[in-house]
Design a protein around this motif. Structure first.
Motif, PDB file in Angstrom:
ATOM      1  N   GLU A   1       8.281   9.063 -10.770  1.00  0.00           N
ATOM      2  CA  GLU A   1       9.613   9.227 -11.331  1.00  0.00           C
ATOM      3  C   GLU A   1      10.620   8.838 -10.260  1.00  0.00           C
ATOM      4  OE1 GLU A   1       9.813  12.943 -13.938  1.00  0.00           O
ATOM      5  OE2 GLU A   1      11.611  13.037 -12.701  1.00  0.00           O
ATOM      6  N   PHE A   2      11.504   7.905 -10.562  1.00  0.00           N
ATOM      7  CA  PHE A   2      12.562   7.593  -9.588  1.00  0.00           C
ATOM      8  C   PHE A   2      13.831   7.170 -10.304  1.00  0.00           C
ATOM      9  CE2 PHE A   2       9.631   3.946  -9.882  1.00  0.00           C
ATOM     10  CZ  PHE A   2      10.491   2.937 -10.308  1.00  0.00           C
TER      11      PHE A   2
ATOM     12  N   HIS B   1       0.808  -1.223   0.000  1.00  0.00           N
ATOM     13  CA  HIS B   1       0.000   0.000   0.000  1.00  0.00           C
ATOM     14  C   HIS B   1       0.838   1.268   0.000  1.00  0.00           C
ATOM     15  CE1 HIS B   1      -3.418  -2.588   0.749  1.00  0.00           C
ATOM     16  NE2 HIS B   1      -2.722  -3.153   1.715  1.00  0.00           N
ATOM     17  N   CYS B   2       1.984   1.235  -0.680  1.00  0.00           N
ATOM     18  CA  CYS B   2       2.840   2.423  -0.744  1.00  0.00           C
ATOM     19  C   CYS B   2       2.346   3.391  -1.812  1.00  0.00           C
ATOM     20  CB  CYS B   2       4.276   2.029  -1.098  1.00  0.00           C
ATOM     21  SG  CYS B   2       5.151   1.221   0.229  1.00  0.00           S
ATOM     22  N   GLU B   3       2.711   4.654  -1.650  1.00  0.00           N
ATOM     23  CA  GLU B   3       2.628   5.616  -2.740  1.00  0.00           C
ATOM     24  C   GLU B   3       3.739   5.234  -3.696  1.00  0.00           C
ATOM     25  OE1 GLU B   3       0.651   8.073  -3.552  1.00  0.00           O
ATOM     26  OE2 GLU B   3      -0.571   7.449  -1.823  1.00  0.00           O
TER      27      GLU B   3
ATOM     28  N   THR C   1       8.014   2.844   5.840  1.00  0.00           N
ATOM     29  CA  THR C   1       8.608   4.132   5.488  1.00  0.00           C
ATOM     30  C   THR C   1       8.884   4.196   3.989  1.00  0.00           C
ATOM     31  OG1 THR C   1       9.784   3.882   7.569  1.00  0.00           O
ATOM     32  CG2 THR C   1      10.398   5.769   6.183  1.00  0.00           C
ATOM     33  N   ARG C   2       9.562   3.139   3.495  1.00  0.00           N
ATOM     34  CA  ARG C   2       9.941   3.156   2.082  1.00  0.00           C
ATOM     35  C   ARG C   2      10.225   1.753   1.558  1.00  0.00           C
ATOM     36  NH1 ARG C   2      14.589   6.603   0.839  1.00  0.00           N
ATOM     37  NH2 ARG C   2      15.687   5.012  -0.361  1.00  0.00           N
TER      38      ARG C   2
ATOM     39  N   GLY D   1       8.800   3.255  -3.631  1.00  0.00           N
ATOM     40  CA  GLY D   1       7.559   3.444  -2.865  1.00  0.00           C
ATOM     41  C   GLY D   1       7.787   4.112  -1.531  1.00  0.00           C
ATOM     42  N   LEU D   2       6.775   4.867  -1.066  1.00  0.00           N
ATOM     43  CA  LEU D   2       6.832   5.552   0.231  1.00  0.00           C
ATOM     44  C   LEU D   2       5.518   5.338   0.980  1.00  0.00           C
ATOM     45  CD1 LEU D   2       8.323   8.971  -0.957  1.00  0.00           C
ATOM     46  CD2 LEU D   2       9.453   7.408   0.657  1.00  0.00           C
TER      47      LEU D   2
END
Ligand code: ADP
Ligand code: MG
Ligand code: ZN
Length: 470
Positions: free
Chosen positions: A75-76, A69-71, A118-119, A102-103
């Motif tokens: 762009e990464f 369920h991360c954002e 967290t990430r 993801g965050l």
């Protein structure tokens, strides 16, 4: 941050091996026996070699981020984390720093408690340092570059875990999700974690590089006790990194840790920035497979299973699938009971790996069908499943070969009971005086004589009838 200043705070940085066939930035195999047999200029870090991103590894990491369920960032990019160590021949590790995949996700524990993520980011594993047993271990060590460049997904939690048991629960939930996504294999892949612990709001300690779920639970248990003990003795907890020793079950202080500044992160300019549109990210989420929580709910609804049984089935990807296949052919509730109790008892007792057993649902369905038609006893069914799991003997063959189907006539059973009663007069006398143990003894003898082809309940009734009659 958790406000819990009165308890234990744990945050994990988990490194999980993605089960791709090739490495993260080159075409070398991820599974190789002979040391240094799966290497090339890229994973050996030769100057001038250029990394190429493994699309499958990226896809897997994206799935992980979505399932947690991360954002997902539109762009990464990748960064070089610079440090000097013999396991890192190019003197930097390609990882993600400023903008990970993801965050801000979450994982729900079996208790319902939510642990914030967290990430989630993608990075390469360093090589493996091998300290050969028997050699003068302090003098030298070997390096195996087969490991260099293996794809890892790093999953960092907020310090929301409040006990070593919760950390274990977290890792169980996480690995279940990863196996549902088919991105991780517990048999061929590694799971390691840096375990951050603090107690009562004091300084935090990081236990580095702990292997496996059990290892994490043990390392944390030791470290929590150590810190609490220091405080009881009015000593200070020093912020720092420690290493866990499985043999002594203790943690030891190690070199002081570099801070993030020391790593001097720079952008990895040999790899391009990755872009996704909103629609592509939406699609990724929609394409996720059903995960264990949803599967358990469906089992409860479709098969009227109780919550506990549904969870046991769904929490093991392979067991859940096996159940679904068998439930098509048999009475689902009975199948669920047999799998979670009898089958899993054998798996756990003999420490078997359900995945590598590759059980055929048809075989188990046939066994359950003849059990429910009462042509074999429960005891024979248990023996058949033990033989199937431990020796690979097909259940139907086991029953036929052993002549274990209930083909006894009532007269046969009566004869067996009479024989046992006449040969065990003392036990009969004891039973008449009300000694319950003697009944179990006599029933056991009859079961043995009839090779368990009759239900103990029937034998019991017969014994009582005979004793009262005689
Ligand atoms: P660092 O920069 O030292 O690696 P991070 O902020 O990246 O620190 O956090 C690393 C891990 O430490 C995370 O999993 C986080 O949850 C955990 N952590 C942070 N503060 C605490 C604390 N007070 N007690 C226990 N764990 C903590
Ligand atoms: Mg960190
Ligand atoms: Zn390579």
């Amino acid at each position: 941050m958790s406000k819990e200043k009165d308890g234990v705070m744990i945050g994990l940085e988990c490194h999980v091996q993605l089960n791709t066939e090739t490495k993260l930035f080159c075409g070398c195999r991820t599974q190789a026996e002979e040391p240094n047999s799966a290497c090339c200029p890229v994973c050996l870090g030769h100057p001038g070699s250029k990394p190429v991103l493994n699309a499958k590894a990226l896809d897997y990491a994206l799935k992980v981020a979505a399932a947690l369920h991360c954002e997902i960032n539109k762009e990464f990019f990748f960064s070089r984390k610079t440090y000097f160590y013999p396991d890192m021949s190019k003197n930097f590790q390609i990882t993600q720093y400023e903008i990970p995949i993801g965050l801000e996700g979450q994982v729900v524990l079996s208790t319902g408690k939510k642990i914030r993520i967290t990430r989630v980011h993608l990075e390469e594993d360093p090589a493996a340092l091998v300290h050969e047993a028997g050699m003068a271990a302090s003098n030298f060590c070997l390096v195996d570059y087969n490991r260099s460049g293996i794809p890892l997904v790093e999953i960092v939690t907020e310090p929301d875990l409040s006990s070593p048991q919760e950390a274990r629960d977290f890792l169980d939930q996480l690995t279940t999700i990863l196996s549902y996504l088919k991105v991780y294999s517990a048999t061929t892949g590694t799971l390691k974690a840096d375990c951050n612990v603090s107690v009562y709001g004091n300084s935090r300690v990081e236990v580095k590089n702990v292997t496996g779920k059990k290892g994490v639970e043990k390392a944390l248990s030791f470290e929590v006790a150590r810190q609490k003990n220091l405080l009881l003795n009015d000593k200070k907890i020093v912020r720092g990194t420690r290493a866990f020793d499985e043999k002594t079950m203790t943690t030891k202080a190690t070199r002081t840790k570099e801070t993030e500044d020391d790593y001097g992160y720079i952008v990895e300019s040999d790899l391009t920035t990755i872009h996704f549109s909103k629609e592509e990210i939406k699609k990724m989420r929609e394409n996720l497979p059903e995960l264990h929580a949803a599967k358990a709910k469906r089992f409860i609804k479709d098969f009227s299973l109780d919550e506990y049984t549904a969870n046991v089935l769904a929490n093991n990807f392979t067991l859940g699938n096996l159940f679904e296949e068998i439930a098509k052919e048999t009475e689902p509730k009975m199948a669920a009971k047999f799998l979670t109790r009898e089958l899993m008892a054998v798996v756990n007792r003999s420490d078997l790996d359900l995945d590598s057993l590759q059980l055929n649902p048809e075989e188990i369905s046939s066994l359950l069908r003849i059990l429910s038609s009462q042509r074999i006893t429960e005891k024979v069914a248990k023996e058949a499943i033990i033989a199937y799991l431990t020796k690979g003997t097909k259940p139907m063959q086991f029953i036929e070969k052993g002549g274990l189907a209930k083909d006894l006539t009532e007269a046969d059973i009566e004869k067996a009971v009479e024989k046992v009663l006449s040969e065990n007069r003392q036990a009969v006398a004891d039973l008449k005086r009300g000694k319950q143990k003697s009944l179990n003894f006599l029933v056991g003898k009859v079961m043995k004589l009839t090779r368990a082809k009759v239900e103990p309940r029937i034998v019991q009734d017969l014994i009582y009838k005979k004793i009262k009659g005689g």
